[in-house]
Design a protein around this motif. Structure first.
Motif, PDB file in Angstrom:
ATOM      1  N   SER A  57       0.820  -1.208   0.000  1.00 46.87           N
ATOM      2  CA  SER A  57       0.000   0.000   0.000  1.00 46.87           C
ATOM      3  C   SER A  57       0.858   1.264   0.000  1.00 46.87           C
ATOM      4  CB  SER A  57      -0.924   0.012   1.218  1.00 46.87           C
ATOM      5  OG  SER A  57      -0.193   0.262   2.406  1.00 46.87           O
ATOM      6  N   PHE A  58       0.294   2.345  -0.532  1.00 49.72           N
ATOM      7  CA  PHE A  58       1.011   3.616  -0.519  1.00 49.72           C
ATOM      8  C   PHE A  58       1.274   4.084   0.903  1.00 49.72           C
ATOM      9  CE2 PHE A  58       0.902   8.235  -0.118  1.00 49.72           C
ATOM     10  CZ  PHE A  58       2.028   8.572  -0.864  1.00 49.72           C
ATOM     11  N   PHE A  59       0.324   3.868   1.795  1.00 53.34           N
ATOM     12  CA  PHE A  59       0.478   4.277   3.193  1.00 53.34           C
ATOM     13  C   PHE A  59       1.732   3.666   3.799  1.00 53.34           C
ATOM     14  CE2 PHE A  59      -0.594   3.454   7.761  1.00 53.34           C
ATOM     15  CZ  PHE A  59      -0.545   4.781   8.187  1.00 53.34           C
ATOM     16  N   HIS A  60       1.975   2.393   3.541  1.00 52.34           N
ATOM     17  CA  HIS A  60       3.154   1.729   4.087  1.00 52.34           C
ATOM     18  C   HIS A  60       4.433   2.169   3.359  1.00 52.34           C
ATOM     19  CE1 HIS A  60       0.217  -1.469   5.659  1.00 52.34           C
ATOM     20  NE2 HIS A  60       0.704  -0.819   6.692  1.00 52.34           N
ATOM     21  N   LYS A  61       4.333   2.391   2.070  1.00 53.29           N
ATOM     22  CA  LYS A  61       5.507   2.878   1.324  1.00 53.29           C
ATOM     23  C   LYS A  61       5.902   4.270   1.802  1.00 53.29           C
ATOM     24  CE  LYS A  61       4.582   0.163  -2.839  1.00 53.29           C
ATOM     25  NZ  LYS A  61       4.183   0.198  -4.274  1.00 53.29           N
ATOM     26  N   GLN A  64      15.781  -1.280  -1.466  1.00 54.82           N
ATOM     27  CA  GLN A  64      14.357  -0.941  -1.571  1.00 54.82           C
ATOM     28  C   GLN A  64      14.138   0.183  -2.587  1.00 54.82           C
ATOM     29  OE1 GLN A  64      13.946  -0.358   2.829  1.00 54.82           O
ATOM     30  NE2 GLN A  64      12.207  -1.744   2.656  1.00 54.82           N
ATOM     31  N   GLU A  65      14.897   0.125  -3.686  1.00 52.86           N
ATOM     32  CA  GLU A  65      14.801   1.173  -4.697  1.00 52.86           C
ATOM     33  C   GLU A  65      13.400   1.326  -5.273  1.00 52.86           C
ATOM     34  OE1 GLU A  65      17.074  -1.248  -4.609  1.00 52.86           O
ATOM     35  OE2 GLU A  65      19.028  -0.613  -5.415  1.00 52.86           O
ATOM     36  N   HIS A  66      12.605   0.273  -5.230  1.00 47.30           N
ATOM     37  CA  HIS A  66      11.245   0.333  -5.786  1.00 47.30           C
ATOM     38  C   HIS A  66      10.387   1.381  -5.073  1.00 47.30           C
ATOM     39  CE1 HIS A  66      10.839  -2.290  -2.268  1.00 47.30           C
ATOM     40  NE2 HIS A  66       9.567  -1.943  -2.256  1.00 47.30           N
ATOM     41  N   LEU A  67      10.754   1.735  -3.849  1.00 49.18           N
ATOM     42  CA  LEU A  67       9.984   2.722  -3.092  1.00 49.18           C
ATOM     43  C   LEU A  67      10.034   4.106  -3.732  1.00 49.18           C
ATOM     44  CD1 LEU A  67      11.087   1.732   0.526  1.00 49.18           C
ATOM     45  CD2 LEU A  67       8.837   1.334  -0.494  1.00 49.18           C
ATOM     46  N   LEU A  68      11.066   4.361  -4.515  1.00 47.77           N
ATOM     47  CA  LEU A  68      11.215   5.676  -5.129  1.00 47.77           C
ATOM     48  C   LEU A  68      10.111   5.976  -6.138  1.00 47.77           C
ATOM     49  CD1 LEU A  68      15.097   5.792  -5.591  1.00 47.77           C
ATOM     50  CD2 LEU A  68      13.720   7.000  -3.880  1.00 47.77           C
ATOM     51  N   LYS A  69       9.383   4.939  -6.569  1.00 50.28           N
ATOM     52  CA  LYS A  69       8.243   5.170  -7.457  1.00 50.28           C
ATOM     53  C   LYS A  69       7.155   5.985  -6.748  1.00 50.28           C
ATOM     54  CE  LYS A  69       8.952   0.846 -10.001  1.00 50.28           C
ATOM     55  NZ  LYS A  69       8.376  -0.496 -10.332  1.00 50.28           N
ATOM     56  N   SER A  70       7.168   5.932  -5.417  1.00 50.90           N
ATOM     57  CA  SER A  70       6.176   6.674  -4.631  1.00 50.90           C
ATOM     58  C   SER A  70       6.695   8.038  -4.201  1.00 50.90           C
ATOM     59  CB  SER A  70       5.797   5.874  -3.380  1.00 50.90           C
ATOM     60  OG  SER A  70       5.303   4.595  -3.716  1.00 50.90           O
ATOM     61  N   PHE A  71       7.896   8.395  -4.645  1.00 50.50           N
ATOM     62  CA  PHE A  71       8.519   9.619  -4.137  1.00 50.50           C
ATOM     63  C   PHE A  71       7.744  10.877  -4.505  1.00 50.50           C
ATOM     64  CE2 PHE A  71      11.301  13.295  -4.737  1.00 50.50           C
ATOM     65  CZ  PHE A  71      11.796  13.435  -3.450  1.00 50.50           C
ATOM     66  N   VAL A  72       7.317  10.990  -5.762  1.00 56.70           N
ATOM     67  CA  VAL A  72       6.678  12.231  -6.220  1.00 56.70           C
ATOM     68  C   VAL A  72       5.445  12.553  -5.380  1.00 56.70           C
ATOM     69  CG1 VAL A  72       5.502  13.380  -8.122  1.00 56.70           C
ATOM     70  CG2 VAL A  72       7.569  12.048  -8.562  1.00 56.70           C
ATOM     71  N   PHE A  73       4.552  11.584  -5.238  1.00 52.25           N
ATOM     72  CA  PHE A  73       3.341  11.818  -4.452  1.00 52.25           C
ATOM     73  C   PHE A  73       3.693  12.033  -2.981  1.00 52.25           C
ATOM     74  CE2 PHE A  73      -0.955  10.142  -2.865  1.00 52.25           C
ATOM     75  CZ  PHE A  73      -1.512  11.410  -2.949  1.00 52.25           C
ATOM     76  N   SER A  74       4.665  11.257  -2.496  1.00 56.59           N
ATOM     77  CA  SER A  74       5.073  11.387  -1.089  1.00 56.59           C
ATOM     78  C   SER A  74       5.620  12.774  -0.785  1.00 56.59           C
ATOM     79  CB  SER A  74       6.136  10.338  -0.745  1.00 56.59           C
ATOM     80  OG  SER A  74       5.625   9.034  -0.831  1.00 56.59           O
ATOM     81  N   THR A  75       6.423  13.301  -1.710  1.00 58.78           N
ATOM     82  CA  THR A  75       7.041  14.599  -1.451  1.00 58.78           C
ATOM     83  C   THR A  75       6.023  15.737  -1.522  1.00 58.78           C
ATOM     84  OG1 THR A  75       9.095  15.827  -1.894  1.00 58.78           O
ATOM     85  CG2 THR A  75       7.713  15.321  -3.797  1.00 58.78           C
ATOM     86  N   LEU A  76       4.906  15.504  -2.205  1.00 57.02           N
ATOM     87  CA  LEU A  76       3.855  16.523  -2.261  1.00 57.02           C
ATOM     88  C   LEU A  76       3.085  16.615  -0.946  1.00 57.02           C
ATOM     89  CD1 LEU A  76       2.422  15.891  -5.850  1.00 57.02           C
ATOM     90  CD2 LEU A  76       3.809  17.841  -5.096  1.00 57.02           C
TER      91      LEU A  76
END
Length: 375
Positions: free
Chosen positions: A168-172, A336-348
């Motif tokens: 889930s995004f929440f956990h990422k 855990q490089e795959h987590l960076l796919k969530s970076f854009v939304f996370s940083t917002l």
């Protein structure tokens, strides 16, 4: 004037995070070698109502590749009301696994510190190593610490921790946030300004614990069994506190299940900051809060035309770029490089999240293990 203040805060943030990245690089990666083990450990694991998580921990303990006579496992039951004790005892019946279960001897405001104190009295080995009941330990965990101890003069060694991979995004989002804290930990060690560590992966000499009078100076605080011990050790032995930067020592733990639990966890962590003996640690916490507040207020000021939108976007981009570089290095280290796919939304959303958590922590009230605390 507003643009100047925002620019100064952002530039200072870039400089400090840049120094933490440089500090991260200065901490050399430790490579495990095939050498004879010489260090014996007492593993201390406090637990309270962890029946659901204990099987994973127990299985990883049984898989440790280390001479059985050179370590002991001391579980400390902190008034569990579920089947945690039964889970541990059942595991012993089906596995060749030795351990002790101790009852927590409550004396202070901190159940976890009391649990560690209870176990250290019974510990028979010269090195204490702590972890949590919701963790999974790597096979060469003790071998990594032993190898590091043989090559370095240390009294305290902090190890890396990350979250289990969840979909889930929440956990990422939580994992990226947590990795930024671990990265800050490693970076501060590289800067020779260590102020933070994680009790889920922490080793220290039993003699050090006694020299520092254990948790005596901060047992009125419910949390901080790890960071305050580190800061005291760093003051007394500045060249003998280290970080074990090794994937073979990487402990995995569970992210929180929901936002309420996350809020309580972050309030518990933030409540320690005001009691830090480290000026760098306090200053960094203030800088992170100020920078994220700049991002939050900047959004609204630019919407209402009080500052140029282009200026705000540039500042936001600069902050996001340094954050990405920092997290890139941490995700590579933890694979855990795959987590960076969530970076854009996370940083917002992170500036809002960080600002909200900082404001929540002002209350210094939280719930942990079904108990209410106030620092």
């Amino acid at each position: 004037m507003i643009i100047l203040v925002f620019s100064i805060v952002t530039i200072v943030y870039l400089i400090v995070i840049g120094r933490l990245i440089a500090g991260f690089e200065k901490v050399e990666k430790f490579h495990l070698e095939d050498i004879k083990e010489t260090t014996s450990f007492s593993i201390i694991i406090p637990f309270r109502n962890e029946a659901e998580n204990l099987p994973v921990l127990l299985e990883s303990l049984s898989q440790l590749d280390y001479p059985k006579l050179m370590f002991e496992v001391l579980f400390v039951d902190d008034e569990s009301t579920d089947t945690s004790v039964m889970v541990i005892e059942h595991f012993k019946k089906t596995h060749a696994f030795e351990y002790s279960i101790l009852k927590n001897n409550r004396k202070s405001h901190s159940p976890k510190k009391d649990a560690i104190n209870t176990a250290i009295v019974q510990a028979k080995h010269p090195w204490i190593i702590t972890t949590d009941a919701d963790c999974k330990l790597p096979k060469y965990w003790l071998s990594s610490f032993d190898g590091f101890i043989q090559k370095n003069k240390s009294v305290l060694i902090a190890g890396p921790v990350t979250y289990f991979n969840k979909s889930s995004f929440f956990h990422k989002f939580q994992t990226l946030d947590f990795l930024s804290l671990i990265g800050t930990t490693i970076g501060s060690f590289g800067m020779k300004k260590p102020f933070m560590c994680n009790g889920a992966n922490l080793a220290y000499k039993k003699s050090l614990f006694k020299i520092l009078n254990g948790f005596e100076n901060h047992d009125h605080l419910a949390s901080g069994d790890d960071v305050f011990l580190l800061q005291q050790a760093g003051e007394k032995y500045p060249n003998e506190v280290h970080f074990l930067k090794s994937e073979h020592a990487l402990v995995k733990t569970q992210p929180t299940a929901n936002f309420k639990a996350l809020k309580n966890q972050r309030i518990r962590w933030a409540s320690k900051t005001g009691h830090y003996g480290s000026a760098f640690g306090k200053g960094l916490a203030l800088l992170v809060f100020a920078t994220n507040m700049v991002m939050v207020t900047g959004i609204f000021l630019s919407i209402f035309g009080l500052i140029p939108l282009v200026t705000f976007i540039k500042l936001f981009f600069l902050k996001s770029a340094i954050d990405f570089l920092f997290l890139y290095k941490m995700t590579r280290f933890t694979s855990q490089e795959h987590l960076l796919k969530s970076f854009v939304f996370s940083t917002l959303i992170y500036p809002f999240y960080c600002s909200a958590m900082a404001i929540f922590s002002l209350r210094k009230q939280y719930v942990w293990k079904d108990r209410a605390f106030k620092n």
